[in-house]
Design a protein around this motif. Sequence first.
Motif, PDB file in Angstrom:
ATOM      1  N   HIS A  14       0.808  -1.222   0.000  1.00 14.53           N
ATOM      2  CA  HIS A  14       0.000   0.000   0.000  1.00 14.53           C
ATOM      3  C   HIS A  14       0.842   1.272   0.000  1.00 14.53           C
ATOM      4  N   GLY A  15       2.074   1.205  -0.464  1.00 15.79           N
ATOM      5  CA  GLY A  15       2.888   2.407  -0.582  1.00 15.79           C
ATOM      6  C   GLY A  15       3.445   2.912   0.722  1.00 15.79           C
ATOM      7  N   LEU A  16       3.565   2.058   1.731  1.00 18.30           N
ATOM      8  CA  LEU A  16       4.084   2.483   3.013  1.00 18.30           C
ATOM      9  C   LEU A  16       5.591   2.311   3.058  1.00 18.30           C
ATOM     10  N   SER A  17       6.276   3.318   3.550  1.00 16.37           N
ATOM     11  CA  SER A  17       7.717   3.235   3.702  1.00 16.37           C
ATOM     12  C   SER A  17       8.048   2.220   4.787  1.00 16.37           C
ATOM     13  N   ARG A  28       2.574  12.505  10.079  1.00 16.84           N
ATOM     14  CA  ARG A  28       1.519  13.158   9.294  1.00 16.84           C
ATOM     15  C   ARG A  28       0.857  12.158   8.363  1.00 16.84           C
ATOM     16  N   ALA A  29       1.629  11.224   7.826  1.00 20.54           N
ATOM     17  CA  ALA A  29       1.091  10.224   6.902  1.00 20.54           C
ATOM     18  C   ALA A  29      -0.025   9.411   7.543  1.00 20.54           C
ATOM     19  N   ASP A  30      -0.002   9.285   8.865  1.00 19.52           N
ATOM     20  CA  ASP A  30      -1.031   8.502   9.557  1.00 19.52           C
ATOM     21  C   ASP A  30      -2.423   9.121   9.433  1.00 19.52           C
ATOM     22  N   ASP A  31      -2.501  10.380   9.000  1.00 17.38           N
ATOM     23  CA  ASP A  31      -3.798  11.040   8.786  1.00 17.38           C
ATOM     24  C   ASP A  31      -4.456  10.598   7.483  1.00 17.38           C
ATOM     25  N   PHE A  32      -3.756   9.826   6.666  1.00 20.40           N
ATOM     26  CA  PHE A  32      -4.247   9.453   5.344  1.00 20.40           C
ATOM     27  C   PHE A  32      -4.362   7.936   5.232  1.00 20.40           C
ATOM     28  N   ALA A  33      -5.377   7.512   4.513  1.00 24.89           N
ATOM     29  CA  ALA A  33      -5.629   6.080   4.326  1.00 24.89           C
ATOM     30  C   ALA A  33      -4.544   5.450   3.453  1.00 24.89           C
ATOM     31  N   GLU A  63       9.180   8.515  -0.869  1.00 30.88           N
ATOM     32  CA  GLU A  63       9.364   7.688   0.316  1.00 30.88           C
ATOM     33  C   GLU A  63       8.080   6.990   0.733  1.00 30.88           C
ATOM     34  N   GLU A  64       6.940   7.639   0.531  1.00 27.72           N
ATOM     35  CA  GLU A  64       5.698   7.022   0.966  1.00 27.72           C
ATOM     36  C   GLU A  64       4.535   7.552   0.142  1.00 27.72           C
ATOM     37  N   ILE A  65       3.647   6.652  -0.247  1.00 26.11           N
ATOM     38  CA  ILE A  65       2.455   7.011  -1.008  1.00 26.11           C
ATOM     39  C   ILE A  65       1.245   6.532  -0.227  1.00 26.11           C
ATOM     40  N   ARG A  66       0.328   7.439   0.008  1.00 22.52           N
ATOM     41  CA  ARG A  66      -0.947   7.105   0.636  1.00 22.52           C
ATOM     42  C   ARG A  66      -2.025   7.838  -0.152  1.00 22.52           C
ATOM     43  N   THR A  67      -3.270   7.538   0.093  1.00 20.91           N
ATOM     44  CA  THR A  67      -4.358   8.226  -0.600  1.00 20.91           C
ATOM     45  C   THR A  67      -4.289   9.715  -0.263  1.00 20.91           C
ATOM     46  N   ASP A  68      -4.183  10.566  -1.260  1.00 19.27           N
ATOM     47  CA  ASP A  68      -4.092  12.023  -1.124  1.00 19.27           C
ATOM     48  C   ASP A  68      -2.833  12.503  -0.393  1.00 19.27           C
ATOM     49  N   TYR A  69      -1.789  11.706  -0.373  1.00 22.16           N
ATOM     50  CA  TYR A  69      -0.560  12.069   0.336  1.00 22.16           C
ATOM     51  C   TYR A  69       0.642  11.387  -0.319  1.00 22.16           C
ATOM     52  N   CYS A  70       1.725  12.137  -0.432  1.00 21.05           N
ATOM     53  CA  CYS A  70       2.976  11.554  -0.918  1.00 21.05           C
ATOM     54  C   CYS A  70       4.122  12.282  -0.227  1.00 21.05           C
ATOM     55  N   ARG A  71       5.002  11.524   0.413  1.00 19.51           N
ATOM     56  CA  ARG A  71       6.182  12.133   1.027  1.00 19.51           C
ATOM     57  C   ARG A  71       7.356  11.877   0.093  1.00 19.51           C
ATOM     58  N   MET A  72       8.046  12.981  -0.232  1.00 17.37           N
ATOM     59  CA  MET A  72       9.213  12.895  -1.100  1.00 17.37           C
ATOM     60  C   MET A  72      10.431  13.388  -0.334  1.00 17.37           C
ATOM     61  N   ARG A  73      11.588  12.956  -0.773  1.00 17.11           N
ATOM     62  CA  ARG A  73      12.846  13.314  -0.130  1.00 17.11           C
ATOM     63  C   ARG A  73      13.795  13.840  -1.189  1.00 17.11           C
ATOM     64  N   LEU A  74      14.574  14.819  -0.808  1.00 12.95           N
ATOM     65  CA  LEU A  74      15.620  15.355  -1.684  1.00 12.95           C
ATOM     66  C   LEU A  74      16.954  15.163  -0.975  1.00 12.95           C
ATOM     67  N   PRO A  75      17.668  14.077  -1.296  1.00 10.57           N
ATOM     68  CA  PRO A  75      18.965  13.845  -0.650  1.00 10.57           C
ATOM     69  C   PRO A  75      19.932  14.994  -0.945  1.00 10.57           C
TER      70      PRO A  75
END
Length: 87
Positions: A14-17, A28-33, A63-75
């Motif tokens: 399910h796109g979880l890191s 914050r990701a925990d707020d999204f399904a 890094e993580e994909i959830r419904t209506d949420y995506c966390r990205m990282r810039l190394p």
Amino acid sequence: MSEHGLGEHGLGEHGLSDRVIANGERRRADDFAPAPAELVERWSNYGKWDRPYFPSLVGMQIEEIRTDYCRMRLPFRDDLEHPAGVV
């Protein structure tokens, strides 16, 4: 890099890191399904284009994909610094 090429941590079901917050803080990701598998599949190739568009040029990673949420990282890379040292 994971088998999906989504950074060193990769995305699991399910796109979880696979990163874990050690101190137990709420993310914050925990707020999204969780995202459906089709959505994760659609975004799993983000940044892997035939030509270098901005996200792949600077090295952005999902890094993580959830419904209506995506966390990205810039190394960090030295060549991304501004002359004053700011990225």
